[in-house]
Design an enzyme around this catalytic site. Structure first.
Site, PDB file in Angstrom:
ATOM      1  N   ARG A 121     -16.961 -40.081 -35.931  1.00  0.00           N
ATOM      2  CA  ARG A 121     -15.857 -39.782 -35.026  1.00  0.00           C
ATOM      3  C   ARG A 121     -15.605 -40.945 -34.083  1.00  0.00           C
ATOM      4  O   ARG A 121     -16.493 -41.709 -33.743  1.00  0.00           O
ATOM      5  CB  ARG A 121     -16.162 -38.529 -34.185  1.00  0.00           C
ATOM      6  CG  ARG A 121     -16.138 -37.239 -34.943  1.00  0.00           C
ATOM      7  CD  ARG A 121     -16.447 -36.079 -34.016  1.00  0.00           C
ATOM      8  NE  ARG A 121     -15.432 -35.915 -32.979  1.00  0.00           N
ATOM      9  CZ  ARG A 121     -15.656 -36.062 -31.685  1.00  0.00           C
ATOM     10  NH1 ARG A 121     -16.843 -36.390 -31.251  1.00  0.00           N
ATOM     11  NH2 ARG A 121     -14.676 -35.876 -30.814  1.00  0.00           N
TER      12      ARG A 121
ATOM     13  N   LYS B 195     -30.248 -35.828 -34.449  1.00  0.00           N
ATOM     14  CA  LYS B 195     -29.078 -35.651 -35.304  1.00  0.00           C
ATOM     15  C   LYS B 195     -29.472 -35.665 -36.776  1.00  0.00           C
ATOM     16  O   LYS B 195     -30.152 -36.579 -37.237  1.00  0.00           O
ATOM     17  CB  LYS B 195     -28.047 -36.746 -35.028  1.00  0.00           C
ATOM     18  CG  LYS B 195     -26.723 -36.548 -35.754  1.00  0.00           C
ATOM     19  CD  LYS B 195     -25.692 -37.549 -35.266  1.00  0.00           C
ATOM     20  CE  LYS B 195     -24.370 -37.404 -35.975  1.00  0.00           C
ATOM     21  NZ  LYS B 195     -23.327 -38.316 -35.452  1.00  0.00           N
TER      22      LYS B 195
ATOM     23  N   ARG C  82     -27.736 -32.285 -21.420  1.00  0.00           N
ATOM     24  CA  ARG C  82     -28.706 -32.738 -20.420  1.00  0.00           C
ATOM     25  C   ARG C  82     -30.030 -32.072 -20.764  1.00  0.00           C
ATOM     26  O   ARG C  82     -30.451 -31.090 -20.185  1.00  0.00           O
ATOM     27  CB  ARG C  82     -28.208 -32.331 -19.017  1.00  0.00           C
ATOM     28  CG  ARG C  82     -26.960 -33.099 -18.596  1.00  0.00           C
ATOM     29  CD  ARG C  82     -26.014 -32.309 -17.731  1.00  0.00           C
ATOM     30  NE  ARG C  82     -26.552 -32.058 -16.392  1.00  0.00           N
ATOM     31  CZ  ARG C  82     -25.904 -31.335 -15.461  1.00  0.00           C
ATOM     32  NH1 ARG C  82     -24.713 -30.828 -15.732  1.00  0.00           N
ATOM     33  NH2 ARG C  82     -26.439 -31.157 -14.286  1.00  0.00           N
TER      34      ARG C  82
END
Length: 251
Positions: A58, A123, A250
């Site tokens: 992206r 990820k 966070r």
């Protein structure tokens, strides 16, 4: 490393998927599987590559695509008419991938808006949906890490799944789930879609940073709206929506 084989993929596709899917094209190397399908104008064809020289994520980010046994898959999908929920295709693909991974035994993974698959704060996969201007045809790209050869913030299936199926099987599983959902998108209600999204949303009700242009906004993620934008409750209680931004948990 197992080798990609269109025949092995085809024989594991459901009858429903085989009925609507076109050809499966496999290459040892491409600039980008998405770019190849965008150029060739096929409908409902699949493109796979062992390696991408110019894999994309992206917002123009680079998706590392070495020849190391990962999955670089693109599907060109055509609609008779632009669906009402065309803006949800990217998120729907993320749900499909989560469900497919769950069906092969993976647990503890989820979606970080809009379409990154994470597990254990790392990820695992990413998605990029593109079109050449006419939204009746979209190209859906999936990059799924199977094994990671160097230390990074990413992880591969071999790191988190004891018994990893071969790639041909995984590709067939992904296509079976994704094609079924795409075929039903015109009858999809947002309520049903949102229920599916909430099962995998890993940022829901969590503190996040939103990065858009040069701004950084702190807030609490409050789900998505009917167009797939993320909803953020800021410190003053205001709900803001974002359709193109980077979200950072966070942790």
């Amino acid at each position: 490393m197992d080798h990609l084989d269109s025949h092995l993929i085809q024989e594991q596709l459901s009858a429903e998927t085989q009925k609507v899917l076109g050809n499966i094209h496999i290459f040892p190397e491409l600039d980008s599987t998405n770019s190849w399908l965008l150029e060739h104008k096929y409908c409902n064809d699949v493109c796979l590559a062992e390696k991408q020289k110019q894999g994309r994520g992206r917002r123009g980010n680079v998706w590392s695509s070495p020849d190391s046994g990962n999955i670089y898959l693109s599907l060109s999908w055509c609609f008779d008419e632009i669906p009402d929920h065309v803006s949800l295709i990217s998120l729907l693909t993320g749900i499909s991938l989560c469900e497919a991974l769950n069906s092969i035994g993976l647990k503890g993974h989820g979606l970080k808006w809009p379409n990154d698959i994470y597990i254990h704060q790392q990820k695992l996969a990413g998605i990029l949906v593109e079109s050449s201007g006419d939204l009746r045809r979209v190209v859906i790209g999936i990059g799924l890490n199977v094994q990671i050869q160097d230390e990074s913030s990413w992880c591969g299936l071999h790191d988190v799944l004891d018994d990893t199926p071969d790639r041909n099987t995984m590709i067939a599983v992904i296509l079976n789930v994704l094609v079924k959902k795409l075929a039903k998108i015109n009858s999809l209600s947002f309520e049903d879609f949102n229920q599916q999204w909430l099962q995998w949303d890993i940022v829901l009700d969590k503190a996040v940073f939103v990065f858009q242009n040069s701004q950084q906004i702190k807030g609490i993620a409050r789900g998505i709206d009917e167009t797939g934008q993320i909803l953020i409750e800021t410190d003053n209680g205001e709900i803001q929506s974002f359709h193109s931004a980077e979200i950072s948990l966070r942790w």
